[in-house]
Design a protein around this motif. Structure first.
Motif, PDB file in Angstrom:
ATOM      1  N   GLY A 253       0.786  -1.228   0.000  1.00  0.00           N
ATOM      2  CA  GLY A 253       0.000   0.000   0.000  1.00  0.00           C
ATOM      3  C   GLY A 253       0.817   1.276   0.000  1.00  0.00           C
ATOM      4  O   GLY A 253       0.264   2.362   0.099  1.00  0.00           O
ATOM      5  N   GLN A 254       2.133   1.179  -0.107  1.00  0.00           N
ATOM      6  CA  GLN A 254       3.004   2.356  -0.088  1.00  0.00           C
ATOM      7  C   GLN A 254       3.782   2.446  -1.388  1.00  0.00           C
ATOM      8  O   GLN A 254       4.325   1.455  -1.871  1.00  0.00           O
ATOM      9  CB  GLN A 254       4.002   2.270   1.070  1.00  0.00           C
ATOM     10  CG  GLN A 254       3.390   2.283   2.430  1.00  0.00           C
ATOM     11  CD  GLN A 254       2.835   3.650   2.783  1.00  0.00           C
ATOM     12  OE1 GLN A 254       3.344   4.672   2.356  1.00  0.00           O
ATOM     13  NE2 GLN A 254       1.759   3.661   3.562  1.00  0.00           N
ATOM     14  N   ILE A 255       3.845   3.625  -1.949  1.00  0.00           N
ATOM     15  CA  ILE A 255       4.661   3.838  -3.138  1.00  0.00           C
ATOM     16  C   ILE A 255       6.129   3.930  -2.743  1.00  0.00           C
ATOM     17  O   ILE A 255       7.005   3.385  -3.398  1.00  0.00           O
ATOM     18  CB  ILE A 255       4.222   5.116  -3.875  1.00  0.00           C
ATOM     19  CG1 ILE A 255       2.790   4.953  -4.366  1.00  0.00           C
ATOM     20  CG2 ILE A 255       5.150   5.429  -5.026  1.00  0.00           C
ATOM     21  CD1 ILE A 255       2.195   6.233  -4.916  1.00  0.00           C
ATOM     22  N   ILE A 256       6.385   4.629  -1.650  1.00  0.00           N
ATOM     23  CA  ILE A 256       7.752   4.802  -1.169  1.00  0.00           C
ATOM     24  C   ILE A 256       8.020   3.725  -0.132  1.00  0.00           C
ATOM     25  O   ILE A 256       7.387   3.681   0.906  1.00  0.00           O
ATOM     26  CB  ILE A 256       7.952   6.205  -0.566  1.00  0.00           C
ATOM     27  CG1 ILE A 256       7.767   7.251  -1.645  1.00  0.00           C
ATOM     28  CG2 ILE A 256       9.309   6.309   0.085  1.00  0.00           C
ATOM     29  CD1 ILE A 256       7.882   8.663  -1.164  1.00  0.00           C
ATOM     30  N   GLY A 257       8.963   2.853  -0.441  1.00  0.00           N
ATOM     31  CA  GLY A 257       9.302   1.770   0.459  1.00  0.00           C
ATOM     32  C   GLY A 257      10.723   1.893   0.966  1.00  0.00           C
ATOM     33  O   GLY A 257      11.401   2.911   0.753  1.00  0.00           O
ATOM     34  N   PRO A 258      11.216   0.853   1.627  1.00  0.00           N
ATOM     35  CA  PRO A 258      12.563   0.889   2.188  1.00  0.00           C
ATOM     36  C   PRO A 258      13.665   1.054   1.143  1.00  0.00           C
ATOM     37  O   PRO A 258      14.751   1.514   1.457  1.00  0.00           O
ATOM     38  CB  PRO A 258      12.701  -0.462   2.890  1.00  0.00           C
ATOM     39  CG  PRO A 258      11.327  -0.948   3.092  1.00  0.00           C
ATOM     40  CD  PRO A 258      10.500  -0.365   2.003  1.00  0.00           C
ATOM     41  N   SER A 259      13.405   0.676  -0.101  1.00  0.00           N
ATOM     42  CA  SER A 259      14.455   0.765  -1.117  1.00  0.00           C
ATOM     43  C   SER A 259      14.497   2.102  -1.838  1.00  0.00           C
ATOM     44  O   SER A 259      15.419   2.357  -2.612  1.00  0.00           O
ATOM     45  CB  SER A 259      14.266  -0.351  -2.149  1.00  0.00           C
ATOM     46  OG  SER A 259      13.083  -0.132  -2.895  1.00  0.00           O
ATOM     47  N   THR A 260      13.544   2.976  -1.580  1.00  0.00           N
ATOM     48  CA  THR A 260      13.453   4.224  -2.350  1.00  0.00           C
ATOM     49  C   THR A 260      14.660   5.124  -2.132  1.00  0.00           C
ATOM     50  O   THR A 260      15.311   5.555  -3.091  1.00  0.00           O
ATOM     51  CB  THR A 260      12.164   4.980  -1.991  1.00  0.00           C
ATOM     52  OG1 THR A 260      11.055   4.122  -2.234  1.00  0.00           O
ATOM     53  CG2 THR A 260      12.024   6.238  -2.816  1.00  0.00           C
ATOM     54  N   PHE A 261      14.971   5.439  -0.895  1.00  0.00           N
ATOM     55  CA  PHE A 261      16.052   6.389  -0.639  1.00  0.00           C
ATOM     56  C   PHE A 261      17.435   5.819  -0.932  1.00  0.00           C
ATOM     57  O   PHE A 261      18.275   6.523  -1.498  1.00  0.00           O
ATOM     58  CB  PHE A 261      15.946   6.960   0.769  1.00  0.00           C
ATOM     59  CG  PHE A 261      14.759   7.867   0.922  1.00  0.00           C
ATOM     60  CD1 PHE A 261      14.710   9.085   0.269  1.00  0.00           C
ATOM     61  CD2 PHE A 261      13.673   7.494   1.697  1.00  0.00           C
ATOM     62  CE1 PHE A 261      13.614   9.922   0.385  1.00  0.00           C
ATOM     63  CE2 PHE A 261      12.572   8.319   1.823  1.00  0.00           C
ATOM     64  CZ  PHE A 261      12.540   9.537   1.166  1.00  0.00           C
ATOM     65  N   PRO A 262      17.718   4.550  -0.587  1.00  0.00           N
ATOM     66  CA  PRO A 262      19.010   4.020  -1.024  1.00  0.00           C
ATOM     67  C   PRO A 262      19.161   4.002  -2.543  1.00  0.00           C
ATOM     68  O   PRO A 262      20.242   4.283  -3.068  1.00  0.00           O
ATOM     69  CB  PRO A 262      19.032   2.602  -0.453  1.00  0.00           C
ATOM     70  CG  PRO A 262      18.102   2.634   0.686  1.00  0.00           C
ATOM     71  CD  PRO A 262      17.041   3.627   0.334  1.00  0.00           C
TER      72      PRO A 262
END
Length: 155
Positions: free
Chosen positions: A31-40
């Motif tokens: 349900g999230q577009i921005i996940g744990p891998s977005t910023f890395p």
């Protein structure tokens, strides 16, 4: 020692690519577009793009040598300081739990002072005071569990 901009750029490209590759294995959040891998992924991509710019700049202003060693690094005491820093840190890393931060840090810093030509007893006191201060700040204020090692029970 100076490295050519192209070499540093290639290292940044490799590091950025590795970060992006590792980040792709992070699990997605439902349900999230921005996940744990977005910023890395974003930071790895920016690192690789910066590396590309460095390679381009280095190739554009190429002056020949890829690695240049300054004459100052050919002085024995400086090479000795680097050797003491690298080997001492490795030795401290292997014996960190047994020796502890206060004793190991004081010995390493004292050896660095000695290698730099500062051999008077006051430099041992400076090293001990500095390492003790860092130890107390880290363990008492920041709650970082640094091992006391040989002086367990005193701190």
């Amino acid at each position: 020692m100076k490295l050519h901009d192209s070499l540093i750029g290639l290292m940044l490209i490799a590091f950025g690519g590795w970060v992006v590759w590792q980040a792709q294995g992070f699990p997605a959040m439902p349900g999230q577009i921005i996940g744990p891998s977005t910023f890395p992924t974003l930071l790895g991509t920016l690192c690789a793009l910066g590396g590309l710019l460095l390679v381009w700049q280095g190739r554009r202003t190429s002056q020949g040598e890829f690695v240049w060693i300054h004459e100052g690094w050919r002085i024995g005491s400086r090479v000795g300081c680097v050797a003491v820093a690298v080997l001492g840190t490795l030795l401290l890393g292997v014996t960190f739990e047994t020796v502890g931060f206060p004793v190991g840090g004081t010995l390493l810093l004292s050896a660095l002072f000695y290698a730099a030509g500062l051999s008077r007893p006051k430099w041992i006191a400076v090293a001990a005071l500095f390492v003790l201060t860092v130890h107390l700040v880290m363990t008492r204020l920041l709650y970082v569990p640094l091992p006391s090692g040989l002086v367990k029970g005193l701190f």
